[in-house]
Scaffold this active site. Structure first.
Site, PDB file in Angstrom:
ATOM      1  N   GLY A 156     -24.972   2.015   4.208  1.00 53.54           N
ATOM      2  CA  GLY A 156     -24.161   2.598   3.130  1.00 53.54           C
ATOM      3  C   GLY A 156     -24.580   2.048   1.785  1.00 53.54           C
ATOM      4  O   GLY A 156     -24.413   0.853   1.511  1.00 53.54           O
ATOM      5  N   LYS A 213       0.870  -1.171   0.000  1.00 57.27           N
ATOM      6  CA  LYS A 213       0.000   0.000   0.000  1.00 57.27           C
ATOM      7  C   LYS A 213       0.906   1.221   0.000  1.00 57.27           C
ATOM      8  O   LYS A 213       2.053   1.144   0.468  1.00 57.27           O
ATOM      9  CB  LYS A 213      -0.859  -0.009   1.277  1.00 57.27           C
ATOM     10  CG  LYS A 213      -2.123   0.782   1.168  1.00 57.27           C
ATOM     11  CD  LYS A 213      -3.294  -0.076   0.713  1.00 57.27           C
ATOM     12  CE  LYS A 213      -4.545   0.761   0.569  1.00 57.27           C
ATOM     13  NZ  LYS A 213      -5.680  -0.011   0.097  1.00 57.27           N
ATOM     14  N   GLY A 220     -23.514   3.078  -1.369  1.00 60.13           N
ATOM     15  CA  GLY A 220     -22.625   3.655  -2.374  1.00 60.13           C
ATOM     16  C   GLY A 220     -22.419   2.653  -3.502  1.00 60.13           C
ATOM     17  O   GLY A 220     -23.332   1.910  -3.873  1.00 60.13           O
ATOM     18  N   HIS A 221     -21.194   2.617  -4.020  1.00 61.19           N
ATOM     19  CA  HIS A 221     -20.907   1.741  -5.160  1.00 61.19           C
ATOM     20  C   HIS A 221     -21.218   0.284  -4.855  1.00 61.19           C
ATOM     21  O   HIS A 221     -22.011  -0.359  -5.536  1.00 61.19           O
ATOM     22  CB  HIS A 221     -19.437   1.874  -5.561  1.00 61.19           C
ATOM     23  CG  HIS A 221     -19.127   3.197  -6.175  1.00 61.19           C
ATOM     24  ND1 HIS A 221     -18.517   4.201  -5.483  1.00 61.19           N
ATOM     25  CD2 HIS A 221     -19.386   3.672  -7.414  1.00 61.19           C
ATOM     26  CE1 HIS A 221     -18.392   5.258  -6.273  1.00 61.19           C
ATOM     27  NE2 HIS A 221     -18.912   4.963  -7.444  1.00 61.19           N
TER      28      HIS A 221
HETATM   29  P1  NAD Z   1     -18.705   4.529  -1.525  1.00 58.62           P
HETATM   30  O1  NAD Z   1     -18.013   5.745  -1.049  1.00 58.62           O
HETATM   31  O2  NAD Z   1     -19.167   4.450  -2.922  1.00 58.62           O
HETATM   32  O3  NAD Z   1     -19.981   4.213  -0.597  1.00 58.62           O
HETATM   33  C1  NAD Z   1     -19.997   4.386   0.770  1.00 58.62           C
HETATM   34  C2  NAD Z   1     -21.368   4.908   1.139  1.00 58.62           C
HETATM   35  O4  NAD Z   1     -21.474   4.972   2.545  1.00 58.62           O
HETATM   36  C3  NAD Z   1     -21.634   6.316   0.612  1.00 58.62           C
HETATM   37  O5  NAD Z   1     -22.889   6.352  -0.050  1.00 58.62           O
HETATM   38  C4  NAD Z   1     -21.632   7.179   1.869  1.00 58.62           C
HETATM   39  O6  NAD Z   1     -22.504   8.281   1.772  1.00 58.62           O
HETATM   40  C5  NAD Z   1     -22.105   6.189   2.895  1.00 58.62           C
HETATM   41  N1  NAD Z   1     -21.733   6.524   4.280  1.00 58.62           N
HETATM   42  C6  NAD Z   1     -20.626   7.136   4.735  1.00 58.62           C
HETATM   43  N2  NAD Z   1     -20.678   7.246   6.064  1.00 58.62           N
HETATM   44  C7  NAD Z   1     -21.842   6.687   6.463  1.00 58.62           C
HETATM   45  C8  NAD Z   1     -22.454   6.464   7.720  1.00 58.62           C
HETATM   46  N3  NAD Z   1     -21.888   6.879   8.855  1.00 58.62           N
HETATM   47  N4  NAD Z   1     -23.644   5.835   7.751  1.00 58.62           N
HETATM   48  C9  NAD Z   1     -24.237   5.442   6.619  1.00 58.62           C
HETATM   49  N5  NAD Z   1     -23.697   5.609   5.396  1.00 58.62           N
HETATM   50  C10 NAD Z   1     -22.520   6.232   5.328  1.00 58.62           C
HETATM   51  O7  NAD Z   1     -17.717   3.323  -1.185  1.00 58.62           O
HETATM   52  P2  NAD Z   1     -17.745   1.841  -1.768  1.00 58.62           P
HETATM   53  O8  NAD Z   1     -16.779   1.761  -2.898  1.00 58.62           O
HETATM   54  O9  NAD Z   1     -19.158   1.401  -1.957  1.00 58.62           O
HETATM   55  O10 NAD Z   1     -17.087   1.052  -0.557  1.00 58.62           O
HETATM   56  C11 NAD Z   1     -17.810   0.830   0.644  1.00 58.62           C
HETATM   57  C12 NAD Z   1     -16.894   0.205   1.683  1.00 58.62           C
HETATM   58  O11 NAD Z   1     -16.351  -1.020   1.176  1.00 58.62           O
HETATM   59  C13 NAD Z   1     -15.666   1.049   2.047  1.00 58.62           C
HETATM   60  O12 NAD Z   1     -15.377   0.818   3.406  1.00 58.62           O
HETATM   61  C14 NAD Z   1     -14.557   0.484   1.183  1.00 58.62           C
HETATM   62  O13 NAD Z   1     -13.290   0.682   1.768  1.00 58.62           O
HETATM   63  C15 NAD Z   1     -14.922  -0.985   1.180  1.00 58.62           C
HETATM   64  N6  NAD Z   1     -14.445  -1.714   0.002  1.00 58.62           N
HETATM   65  C16 NAD Z   1     -14.794  -1.322  -1.244  1.00 58.62           C
HETATM   66  C17 NAD Z   1     -14.333  -2.037  -2.343  1.00 58.62           C
HETATM   67  C18 NAD Z   1     -14.723  -1.652  -3.742  1.00 58.62           C
HETATM   68  O14 NAD Z   1     -14.540  -2.463  -4.674  1.00 58.62           O
HETATM   69  N7  NAD Z   1     -15.274  -0.470  -3.978  1.00 58.62           N
HETATM   70  C19 NAD Z   1     -13.500  -3.161  -2.164  1.00 58.62           C
HETATM   71  C20 NAD Z   1     -13.184  -3.556  -0.863  1.00 58.62           C
HETATM   72  C21 NAD Z   1     -13.649  -2.826   0.220  1.00 58.62           C
END
Ligand code: NAD
Length: 364
Positions: free
Chosen positions: A190, A90, A192-193
């Site tokens: 959450g 990292k 998100g993506h």
């Molecule tokens: P993202 O930023 O697209 O989505 C996260 C969502 O959580 C957002 O909509 C945000 O508004 C919401 N959020 C933030 N704080 C919050 C809270 N206190 N309560 C409720 N909702 C809240 O991120 P993502 O890419 O969907 O990833 C989500 C999690 O998964 C992260 O922790 C990331 O590190 C982990 N992750 C993601 C991937 C990936 O492929 N994108 C891979 C491994 C791990």
């Protein structure tokens, strides 16, 4: 972003590196661009160390070092337990994105990555965009997770969501005797993506969904799209559900929330869900809650990036990701047999693979 505070004031950099057992830590500095970066290469027994670059305004250098050491070690375990031939690495760039990030700084960083000759492969992480990765790519080919238009593996989120779904089903099998999620009440924190793609799988299977998000309108939109009930951010912990799925941030299983959780399963994609692994891991076992280890069930994204490194297809990545179901069951059974907790059993399993493969490589 949640940072784990260092347990005690570190006496020296080498002491910290020794504690995390890193192979190499590279400090990168460039006066002209203001670049200050640290690359943590935790372990390369299984293959090149792969992990994203994060840019963050750390309060001080000790915090940046702690973050890179912790995150790179996590990548080692994630790759190892997923059966990938990758090590863990990292990088962190120290500084305010708005003030410091520009083409020259990113390309300079790319040159430092290039100097490692492929021992470290970088990718996108917090505060880095696809455009930023394009700049880094101008100086080094050791970049993964590029968009499909640049010959990369594209958005990892659907693959991460699929793996999380597989891990959730395996944990449900352990807790309820069946992996069917039909009719199960699931709280997704959450949307998100990853959360959104996960909801698609859950809706298809006929789960009864409750969700929340930091952005209210995002929560309402997802609720109407998936026939779910939207609740407030704090209310999510108090829901009477079968499964709690943390898909937002880390450390949401902590001293304040653990008493409020009524679920039998925790399975989500967020990294570092347990605020204190060795306290909250065993505590969940005592409470009869099946915890699917985060770094195991959210490995789909890494598996997707790996497909880019070794030149396989997204279909191949999805097939590999499906195995998360079996790996999760194995870890949960092992934890039960050994009287430990799933997070500890998952780390143990990752370490054993590294040790075993290390022996294979001991002859020329
Ligand atoms: P993202 O930023 O697209 O989505 C996260 C969502 O959580 C957002 O909509 C945000 O508004 C919401 N959020 C933030 N704080 C919050 C809270 N206190 N309560 C409720 N909702 C809240 O991120 P993502 O890419 O969907 O990833 C989500 C999690 O998964 C992260 O922790 C990331 O590190 C982990 N992750 C993601 C991937 C990936 O492929 N994108 C891979 C491994 C791990």
């Amino acid at each position: 972003m949640v940072l784990d505070a260092p347990t005690q004031a570190p006496a020296s950099i080498f002491e910290q590196v020794a504690e995390f057992q890193h192979e190499q830590v590279v400090y990168c500095h460039d006066h002209e661009t203001g670049l200050k970066a640290i690359i943590g290469i935790h372990n390369t027994v299984l293959g090149p160390a792969l992990g994203g670059t994060r840019m963050w305004h750390y309060a001080n250098e000790a915090e940046a070092l702690h973050d890179v050491l912790r995150l790179s070690r996590g990548m080692t375990y994630k790759a190892a337990i997923s059966g990938l031939n990758l090590g863990g690495g990292k990088a962190v760039i120290i500084g305010d994105v708005k003030k410091l990030k520009n083409e020259a700084l990113l390309r300079k960083f790319g040159r430092f990555v290039n100097n490692l000759n492929g021992k470290y492969i970088t990718a996108e992480d917090v505060n880095m965009t696809t455009k930023d990765m394009e700049y880094i790519r101008m100086e080094t080919k050791h970049v993964a997770g590029l968009p499909e238009s640049m010959g990369g593996s594209g958005d990892p989120s659907p693959v991460t969501a699929y793996g999380t779904y597989m891990g959730m089903k395996a944990a449900a099998k352990k807790a309820f005797g069946s992996d069917s999620l039909a009719g199960k009440r699931i709280a997704v924190q959450g949307v998100g993506h990853v959360g959104t793609y996960l909801l698609e799988h859950l809706q298809k299977e006929g789960a009864s969904l409750i969700l929340t998000d930091y952005y209210e309108e995002r929560a309402y939109e997802a609720a109407s799209r998936f026939g779910a009930v939207a609740v407030g951010m704090e209310e999510i912990y108090d829901q009477d559900v079968d499964i709690y799925s943390p898909c937002a941030l880390g450390a949401t299983i902590n001293h304040d929330t653990i008493d409020r959780l009524k679920c039998r399963v925790i399975a989500g994609c967020a990294n570092n869900q347990l605020a204190k692994e060795n306290e909250h891991g065993p505590e969940l076992v005592r409470r009869g809650i099946v915890y699917a280890p985060d770094f195991l069930i959210n490995a789909g994204g890494l598996i997707n990036v790996y497909s880019e490194v070794v030149g396989t297809s997204r279909q191949g990545a999805l097939a590999q990701t499906e195995k998360i179901y079996d790996y999760t069951l194995q870890v949960l059974n092992r934890a039960e047999q050994e009287g430990s907790h799933p997070q500890a059993a998952a780390i143990q399993q990752a370490q054993e693979r590294i040790a075993a493969v290390g022996k294979v490589k001991s002859t020329y």
